[in-house]
Design a protein around this motif. Structure first.
Motif, PDB file in Angstrom:
ATOM      1  N   VAL A  66       0.828  -1.212   0.000  1.00  8.02           N
ATOM      2  CA  VAL A  66       0.000   0.000   0.000  1.00  8.02           C
ATOM      3  C   VAL A  66       0.858   1.257   0.000  1.00  8.02           C
ATOM      4  N   GLY A  67       1.998   1.201   0.688  1.00  6.31           N
ATOM      5  CA  GLY A  67       2.888   2.359   0.697  1.00  6.31           C
ATOM      6  C   GLY A  67       3.425   2.683  -0.684  1.00  6.31           C
ATOM      7  N   LEU A  68       3.816   1.670  -1.430  1.00  5.38           N
ATOM      8  CA  LEU A  68       4.301   1.883  -2.791  1.00  5.38           C
ATOM      9  C   LEU A  68       3.170   2.337  -3.701  1.00  5.38           C
ATOM     10  N   GLN A  69       1.972   1.819  -3.471  1.00  9.50           N
ATOM     11  CA  GLN A  69       0.826   2.259  -4.260  1.00  9.50           C
ATOM     12  C   GLN A  69       0.587   3.757  -4.066  1.00  9.50           C
ATOM     13  N   LEU A  70       0.633   4.196  -2.805  1.00  7.20           N
ATOM     14  CA  LEU A  70       0.416   5.614  -2.518  1.00  7.20           C
ATOM     15  C   LEU A  70       1.549   6.462  -3.077  1.00  7.20           C
ATOM     16  N   LEU A  71       2.774   5.958  -3.015  1.00  6.52           N
ATOM     17  CA  LEU A  71       3.910   6.694  -3.558  1.00  6.52           C
ATOM     18  C   LEU A  71       3.757   6.897  -5.062  1.00  6.52           C
ATOM     19  N   ALA A  72       3.406   5.819  -5.767  1.00  8.66           N
ATOM     20  CA  ALA A  72       3.220   5.930  -7.216  1.00  8.66           C
ATOM     21  C   ALA A  72       2.080   6.882  -7.546  1.00  8.66           C
ATOM     22  N   ASN A  73       0.989   6.780  -6.812  1.00  5.77           N
ATOM     23  CA  ASN A  73      -0.174   7.635  -7.036  1.00  5.77           C
ATOM     24  C   ASN A  73       0.162   9.106  -6.798  1.00  5.77           C
ATOM     25  N   SER A  74       0.883   9.380  -5.725  1.00  4.07           N
ATOM     26  CA  SER A  74       1.209  10.769  -5.399  1.00  4.07           C
ATOM     27  C   SER A  74       2.212  11.358  -6.383  1.00  4.07           C
ATOM     28  N   LEU A  75       3.211  10.582  -6.800  1.00  4.94           N
ATOM     29  CA  LEU A  75       4.199  11.090  -7.758  1.00  4.94           C
ATOM     30  C   LEU A  75       3.544  11.419  -9.101  1.00  4.94           C
ATOM     31  N   ALA A  76       2.684  10.525  -9.572  1.00  5.82           N
ATOM     32  CA  ALA A  76       1.997  10.785 -10.840  1.00  5.82           C
ATOM     33  C   ALA A  76       1.143  12.040 -10.735  1.00  5.82           C
ATOM     34  N   THR A  77       0.489  12.228  -9.604  1.00 12.63           N
ATOM     35  CA  THR A  77      -0.358  13.403  -9.416  1.00 12.63           C
ATOM     36  C   THR A  77       0.473  14.681  -9.395  1.00 12.63           C
ATOM     37  N   VAL A  78       1.615  14.652  -8.720  1.00 13.87           N
ATOM     38  CA  VAL A  78       2.494  15.823  -8.661  1.00 13.87           C
ATOM     39  C   VAL A  78       2.921  16.245 -10.061  1.00 13.87           C
ATOM     40  N   PHE A  79       3.438  15.298 -10.833  1.00 12.15           N
ATOM     41  CA  PHE A  79       3.922  15.635 -12.169  1.00 12.15           C
ATOM     42  C   PHE A  79       2.776  16.060 -13.085  1.00 12.15           C
ATOM     43  N   GLY A  80       1.672  15.324 -13.030  1.00 10.92           N
ATOM     44  CA  GLY A  80       0.540  15.655 -13.891  1.00 10.92           C
ATOM     45  C   GLY A  80      -0.042  17.020 -13.574  1.00 10.92           C
ATOM     46  N   LEU A  81      -0.213  17.317 -12.288  1.00  9.37           N
ATOM     47  CA  LEU A  81      -0.792  18.596 -11.901  1.00  9.37           C
ATOM     48  C   LEU A  81       0.117  19.747 -12.284  1.00  9.37           C
ATOM     49  N   GLY A  82       1.413  19.597 -12.076  1.00  6.49           N
ATOM     50  CA  GLY A  82       2.343  20.657 -12.444  1.00  6.49           C
ATOM     51  C   GLY A  82       2.281  20.984 -13.927  1.00  6.49           C
ATOM     52  N   VAL A  83       2.246  19.948 -14.764  1.00  2.00           N
ATOM     53  CA  VAL A  83       2.171  20.143 -16.208  1.00  2.00           C
ATOM     54  C   VAL A  83       0.866  20.829 -16.599  1.00  2.00           C
ATOM     55  N   LEU A  84      -0.249  20.401 -16.005  1.00  2.00           N
ATOM     56  CA  LEU A  84      -1.548  20.971 -16.353  1.00  2.00           C
ATOM     57  C   LEU A  84      -1.652  22.443 -15.955  1.00  2.00           C
TER      58      LEU A  84
END
Length: 263
Positions: A66-84
């Motif tokens: 679950v920790g790795l799942q949250l890490l992957a989810n949060s990293l993708a959100t950070v990069f995606g939100l910054g680009v948008l």
């Protein structure tokens, strides 16, 4: 030399095509049409939710930790939100969030320099529609049922407190940057804050009523049960009010210059 010879012919007189006028250097460009801004809010919110939901589905398929799942989810959100934000900010302000839109309307309703009531009435439905579309798109990409109500209950009181804190911090950040004329840092600053809030808040920082509604449409890692949505939205709106109060206190107008040391 005659006057006629000294004065060059204008483009219209010479038959040359008229060039489009350009704003003077340093001038503020005219705002995009409202339909373009609404489209930017719809597309941006849809893309954001697709990133959040899609990366959650991908993460749960790759690992059971679950920790790795949250890490992957949060990293993708950070990069995606910054680009948008970097891409669509110049068009609509890149709110992607009814709490931010309503907060801007409230703070600028008398000055007339921000989102008007009419514009807010267009932005908010566009954001909600975009969030629902983004969740459906993510499910479609991963072969999930297009619409399946989430069963992930998030109604506990400590989660609601987490949403108040997450949204208050987001509003404080955005309007603090605006008050100090540093909105150029918003893509990095806002994305970084959301990434951090994934980890320091109990709710994993939805901090967005539209995203909350959209995530109810997917029974995956990032989902939220429909019964939990009203509590989350109420907590987020309360957090926005708290955030505006903090902005008024911390960035009190007329006091900033007094606090600065002499040059």
């Amino acid at each position: 030399m005659s006057t006629a010879e000294a004065v060059p012919a204008t483009p219209a007189e010479s038959g040359e095509p008229l060039a489009e006028p350009h704003p003077a250097p340093g001038a503020t460009p005219p705002p995009a049409p409202l339909v373009a801004r609404a489209a930017a809010e719809l597309v941006g919110t849809a893309a954001l939710v697709a990133v959040v939901v899609g990366s959650g589905i991908q993460a749960t398929g790759l690992t059971q930790d679950v920790g790795l799942q949250l890490l992957a989810n949060s990293l993708a959100t950070v990069f995606g939100l910054g680009v948008l934000i970097a891409l669509l900010g110049p068009v609509s302000g890149a709110h992607f969030n009814p709490a931010v839109t309503l907060a801007e309307w409230w703070t600028t309703r008398r000055a007339g320099a921000g989102v008007t009531a009419r514009e807010a009435a267009v932005y908010v439905p566009a954001q909600i529609a975009g969030a629902v579309m983004g969740a459906i798109l993510a499910d479609a990409m991963f072969g999930e049922p297009l619409v399946k109500w989430s069963t992930h209950d998030r109604s506990a009181g400590h989660l609601l407190l987490g949403e108040v804190v997450a949204t208050a911090g987001l509003v404080l950040l955005i309007f603090g940057l605006a008050r100090t004329d540093r909105l150029r840092f918003a893509p990095v600053a806002v994305a970084s804050y959301i990434g951090a809030a994934y980890w320091f808040t109990s709710s994993t920082s939805f901090a967005n009523p539209a995203v909350t509604i959209g995530r109810a449409f997917t029974d995956t890692f990032a989902g939220i049960a429909p019964a939990s949505v009203p509590g989350f939205v109420a907590a987020q709106l309360a957090g926005a009010v708290v955030g505006l109060g903090l902005v008024a206190l911390v960035f009190m107008r007329g006091r900033t210059a007094e606090a600065r040391p002499p040059a």
